[in-house]
Scaffold this active site. Structure first.
Site, PDB file in Angstrom:
ATOM      1  N   TRP A  12       0.804  -1.102   0.103  1.00  0.00           N
ATOM      2  CA  TRP A  12      -0.204   0.131  -0.155  1.00  0.00           C
ATOM      3  C   TRP A  12       0.966   1.242   0.001  1.00  0.00           C
ATOM      4  O   TRP A  12       0.528   2.116  -0.640  1.00  0.00           O
ATOM      5  CB  TRP A  12      -1.020  -0.058   1.112  1.00  0.00           C
ATOM      6  CG  TRP A  12      -2.157   0.964   1.058  1.00  0.00           C
ATOM      7  CD1 TRP A  12      -2.606   1.560   2.404  1.00  0.00           C
ATOM      8  CD2 TRP A  12      -2.907   1.481   0.037  1.00  0.00           C
ATOM      9  NE1 TRP A  12      -3.597   2.472   2.068  1.00  0.00           N
ATOM     10  CE2 TRP A  12      -3.918   2.234   0.603  1.00  0.00           C
ATOM     11  CE3 TRP A  12      -2.973   1.293  -1.267  1.00  0.00           C
ATOM     12  CZ2 TRP A  12      -4.688   2.863  -0.218  1.00  0.00           C
ATOM     13  CZ3 TRP A  12      -3.726   2.020  -2.052  1.00  0.00           C
ATOM     14  CH2 TRP A  12      -4.809   2.803  -1.726  1.00  0.00           C
ATOM     15  N   GLY A 134     -11.085   3.485   2.464  1.00  0.00           N
ATOM     16  CA  GLY A 134     -12.135   3.229   1.599  1.00  0.00           C
ATOM     17  C   GLY A 134     -11.739   2.219   0.663  1.00  0.00           C
ATOM     18  O   GLY A 134     -10.651   1.142   0.956  1.00  0.00           O
ATOM     19  N   LYS A 189     -14.026  -4.551   8.881  1.00  0.00           N
ATOM     20  CA  LYS A 189     -14.521  -5.430   7.709  1.00  0.00           C
ATOM     21  C   LYS A 189     -13.874  -6.748   7.026  1.00  0.00           C
ATOM     22  O   LYS A 189     -14.230  -7.617   6.417  1.00  0.00           O
ATOM     23  CB  LYS A 189     -14.661  -4.424   6.288  1.00  0.00           C
ATOM     24  CG  LYS A 189     -13.403  -3.601   6.204  1.00  0.00           C
ATOM     25  CD  LYS A 189     -12.683  -4.280   4.994  1.00  0.00           C
ATOM     26  CE  LYS A 189     -11.180  -3.830   5.089  1.00  0.00           C
ATOM     27  NZ  LYS A 189     -10.201  -3.996   3.775  1.00  0.00           N
ATOM     28  N   ARG A 253      -6.408 -10.369   0.942  1.00  0.00           N
ATOM     29  CA  ARG A 253      -5.684 -11.423   1.584  1.00  0.00           C
ATOM     30  C   ARG A 253      -6.459 -12.080   2.749  1.00  0.00           C
ATOM     31  O   ARG A 253      -6.325 -12.971   3.023  1.00  0.00           O
ATOM     32  CB  ARG A 253      -4.523 -10.794   2.084  1.00  0.00           C
ATOM     33  CG  ARG A 253      -4.702  -9.881   3.063  1.00  0.00           C
ATOM     34  CD  ARG A 253      -3.292  -9.330   3.449  1.00  0.00           C
ATOM     35  NE  ARG A 253      -3.083  -8.185   2.514  1.00  0.00           N
ATOM     36  CZ  ARG A 253      -1.932  -7.139   2.741  1.00  0.00           C
ATOM     37  NH1 ARG A 253      -1.362  -7.192   3.824  1.00  0.00           N
ATOM     38  NH2 ARG A 253      -1.610  -6.323   1.880  1.00  0.00           N
ATOM     39  N   ASN A 254      -7.568 -11.160   3.197  1.00  0.00           N
ATOM     40  CA  ASN A 254      -8.258 -11.655   4.288  1.00  0.00           C
ATOM     41  C   ASN A 254      -9.378 -12.769   3.559  1.00  0.00           C
ATOM     42  O   ASN A 254      -9.557 -13.505   4.047  1.00  0.00           O
ATOM     43  CB  ASN A 254      -9.239 -10.484   4.823  1.00  0.00           C
ATOM     44  CG  ASN A 254      -8.245  -9.723   5.686  1.00  0.00           C
ATOM     45  OD1 ASN A 254      -7.638  -9.991   6.638  1.00  0.00           O
ATOM     46  ND2 ASN A 254      -7.796  -8.358   5.220  1.00  0.00           N
ATOM     47  N   VAL A 277       0.741 -10.071   5.943  1.00  0.00           N
ATOM     48  CA  VAL A 277      -0.094 -10.099   7.339  1.00  0.00           C
ATOM     49  C   VAL A 277      -1.433  -9.949   6.990  1.00  0.00           C
ATOM     50  O   VAL A 277      -1.963  -9.358   6.078  1.00  0.00           O
ATOM     51  CB  VAL A 277       0.423  -8.657   7.934  1.00  0.00           C
ATOM     52  CG1 VAL A 277      -0.475  -8.382   9.258  1.00  0.00           C
ATOM     53  CG2 VAL A 277       1.670  -8.452   8.162  1.00  0.00           C
TER      54      VAL A 277
HETATM   55  N1  LIG Z   1      -2.781  -3.542   0.253  1.00  0.00           N
HETATM   56  C1  LIG Z   1      -3.681  -2.891   0.036  1.00  0.00           C
HETATM   57  O1  LIG Z   1      -4.430  -2.928  -1.015  1.00  0.00           O
HETATM   58  C2  LIG Z   1      -4.129  -2.017   1.153  1.00  0.00           C
HETATM   59  C3  LIG Z   1      -5.220  -1.092   0.745  1.00  0.00           C
HETATM   60  C4  LIG Z   1      -5.803  -0.243   1.847  1.00  0.00           C
HETATM   61  C5  LIG Z   1      -5.153  -0.220   3.103  1.00  0.00           C
HETATM   62  N2  LIG Z   1      -4.256  -1.224   3.400  1.00  0.00           N
HETATM   63  C6  LIG Z   1      -3.669  -1.369   4.719  1.00  0.00           C
HETATM   64  O2  LIG Z   1      -2.443  -0.698   4.756  1.00  0.00           O
HETATM   65  C7  LIG Z   1      -1.540  -1.359   5.795  1.00  0.00           C
HETATM   66  C8  LIG Z   1      -0.317  -1.656   4.976  1.00  0.00           C
HETATM   67  O3  LIG Z   1      -0.648  -2.674   4.149  1.00  0.00           O
HETATM   68  P1  LIG Z   1       0.295  -3.278   2.942  1.00  0.00           P
HETATM   69  O4  LIG Z   1      -0.555  -4.076   1.857  1.00  0.00           O
HETATM   70  O5  LIG Z   1       1.152  -2.377   2.397  1.00  0.00           O
HETATM   71  O6  LIG Z   1       1.013  -4.577   3.943  1.00  0.00           O
HETATM   72  P2  LIG Z   1       2.413  -5.287   3.500  1.00  0.00           P
HETATM   73  O7  LIG Z   1       2.220  -6.322   4.437  1.00  0.00           O
HETATM   74  O8  LIG Z   1       2.492  -5.186   2.093  1.00  0.00           O
HETATM   75  O9  LIG Z   1       3.140  -4.015   4.185  1.00  0.00           O
HETATM   76  C9  LIG Z   1       3.226  -3.527   5.512  1.00  0.00           C
HETATM   77  C10 LIG Z   1       4.552  -2.777   5.911  1.00  0.00           C
HETATM   78  O10 LIG Z   1       4.509  -2.639   7.300  1.00  0.00           O
HETATM   79  C11 LIG Z   1       5.857  -2.478   7.838  1.00  0.00           C
HETATM   80  N3  LIG Z   1       6.165  -3.488   8.591  1.00  0.00           N
HETATM   81  C12 LIG Z   1       6.134  -4.979   8.483  1.00  0.00           C
HETATM   82  N4  LIG Z   1       6.873  -5.567   9.683  1.00  0.00           N
HETATM   83  C13 LIG Z   1       7.226  -4.573  10.329  1.00  0.00           C
HETATM   84  C14 LIG Z   1       8.045  -4.599  11.511  1.00  0.00           C
HETATM   85  N5  LIG Z   1       8.363  -5.355  12.026  1.00  0.00           N
HETATM   86  N6  LIG Z   1       8.537  -3.305  11.899  1.00  0.00           N
HETATM   87  C15 LIG Z   1       8.343  -2.005  11.257  1.00  0.00           C
HETATM   88  N7  LIG Z   1       7.607  -2.088  10.136  1.00  0.00           N
HETATM   89  C16 LIG Z   1       7.108  -3.118   9.773  1.00  0.00           C
HETATM   90  C17 LIG Z   1       6.817  -2.638   6.451  1.00  0.00           C
HETATM   91  O11 LIG Z   1       7.274  -1.538   5.921  1.00  0.00           O
HETATM   92  C18 LIG Z   1       5.705  -3.378   5.438  1.00  0.00           C
HETATM   93  O12 LIG Z   1       6.108  -3.414   4.203  1.00  0.00           O
HETATM   94  C19 LIG Z   1      -2.480  -2.595   6.411  1.00  0.00           C
HETATM   95  O13 LIG Z   1      -3.104  -1.980   7.437  1.00  0.00           O
HETATM   96  C20 LIG Z   1      -3.324  -2.791   5.177  1.00  0.00           C
HETATM   97  O14 LIG Z   1      -4.798  -3.143   5.510  1.00  0.00           O
HETATM   98  C21 LIG Z   1      -3.784  -1.931   2.374  1.00  0.00           C
END
Ligand SMILES: NC(=O)c1ccc[n+]([C@@H]2O[C@H](COP(=O)([O-])OP(=O)(O)OC[C@H]3O[C@@H](n4cnc5c(N)ncnc54)[C@H](O)[C@@H]3O)[C@@H](O)[C@H]2O)c1
Length: 335
Positions: A12, A134, A189, A253-254, A277
């Site tokens: 993200w 969103g 959600k 992923r959920n 995650v």
């Molecule tokens: N991927 C999507 O489409 C999307 C869309 C909207 C919101 N989100 C939300 O955004 C957030 C991040 O999602 P994502 O898809 O980028 O997840 P991801 O798992 O790809 O990345 C999460 C990030 O968290 C950080 N992280 C992980 N382990 C860590 C640690 N031990 N210490 C410090 N930082 C650490 C890293 O930078 C990692 O890349 C989540 O809460 C997710 O629900 C994701």
């Protein structure tokens, strides 16, 4: 043009950096994970989970937090929920008074049952913390597919500032004063999406999914209202909008983890297979604890917890949901 710092270089954070750079901003993308920084520095064309996306050469990728936050005009938190507090603590020294921060993560902290915005605000008391949420899969945003989101902020001024920075011809942003409502919809959600995935994995149909989504938003709304949020928020993008996208999409992923559980994987095996995650698993416990704290019935959340943590057979969980005590659809409607 503003200097925007994105904390968290996962799927993200990277997709939003691409969007913000396209919008003409100076973007610095930081991660606590060295291997994430190295991977992006070495290869901007093959980004994990973002096929077709390219991170522009203008985006500065760094593991140096002080540099990343110096002169930043907007700090975007795109960190997986279990690590948000830790990253906020690391950032504290470099955050100035009234710094605008926007959380784009989704989840509830397990120990405190706080939303991520509240966790960040707790660690950065002088900052002005908002949320952007969103129906927005990173994969689609990185490809410029039309998307809508909502910013929840304490003041209209902050909400408009963030709205202007993110808005583009394919990324439309609305504003909403109900920060906690925006946070809660986007987080819980994920638990309903796990249930929707389980139903798909069991081979059930569209009827089942529509039932889970409709009754799921009713649960989220009941909890939100008990916590002081606004009902209208749950009818919006961060409520029903995000629920629809998460429960129906293969990008989720959920939903995918739930699907594997429905197919007979254990929750641990499913999470390993998804290899990211799965926030809904963390959020399930927190949502159940909140339902108890606020005395709100959340039967789907309850059954998801039993399947995830107590080994309940998903098929039995579904029939237990269907055979619960008979009730009205909406207790506020009277004959
Ligand atoms: N991927 C999507 O489409 C999307 C869309 C909207 C919101 N989100 C939300 O955004 C957030 C991040 O999602 P994502 O898809 O980028 O997840 P991801 O798992 O790809 O990345 C999460 C990030 O968290 C950080 N992280 C992980 N382990 C860590 C640690 N031990 N210490 C410090 N930082 C650490 C890293 O930078 C990692 O890349 C989540 O809460 C997710 O629900 C994701």
């Amino acid at each position: 043009m503003y200097h925007v710092t994105v904390l968290g270089a996962g799927t993200w954070g990277t997709a939003l950096s691409i969007l913000l750079c396209k919008n003409g901003h100076k973007v610095t993308l930081w991660s606590a994970l060295e291997k994430e920084v190295e991977a992006l520095k070495e290869n901007r064309d093959t980004i994990p989970n973002l096929p077709e996306a390219k991170l522009q050469p203008e985006v500065v990728v760094t593991g140096d937090l002080e540099n990343a936050l110096t002169d930043s005009e907007l700090v975007v938190f795109a960190v997986a929920s279990p690590y948000v507090r830790k990253v906020a603590q690391l950032a504290r020294t470099y955050i100035r008074s009234s710094q605008i921060v926007v959380n784009v993560g989704k989840g509830i902290e397990s120990d405190t049952l706080e939303t991520l915005t509240n966790v960040i605000q707790d660690e950065l008391p002088e900052a002005d913390v908002a949320v952007l949420s969103g129906p927005s899969h990173a994969e689609e945003v990185s490809r410029g597919i039309p998307t809508t989101c909502v910013v929840g902020a304490k003041t209209r001024k902050t909400a408009s500032f963030i709205q202007d920075i993110f808005m583009s011809e394919f990324f439309r942003v609305y504003t909403n004063p109900d920060i906690n409502g925006v946070e809660l919809g986007g987080s819980i959600k994920n638990v309903i999406a796990l249930a929707a995935g389980v139903a798909d994995g069991l081979g059930f149909g569209d009827n089942t999914k529509a039932a889970l989504m409709t009754r799921g938003i009713a649960e989220i709304m009941r909890l939100g209202i008990a916590m002081g949020c606004k009902a209208e928020t749950f009818a919006g993008l961060s409520g029903i909008g995000d629920l629809i996208v998460t429960c129906t999409s293969n990008h989720s992923r959920n939903r995918n983890a739930g699907y594997l559980i429905g197919k007979g994987y254990t929750p641990d095996e499913a999470m390993k297979e998804v290899n990211q995650v799965v926030e809904g698993v963390f959020c399930a416990k927190a949502a159940l604890a909140l339902s108890k704290k606020y005395h709100v019935q959340m039967p789907i959340v309850e059954q998801v917890n039993l399947v995830l943590f107590e080994g309940k057979d998903p098929r039995t969980a579904v029939s237990d949901l269907l055979l619960r005590d008979k009730t009205t659809e909406n207790s506020s409607l009277k004959w």
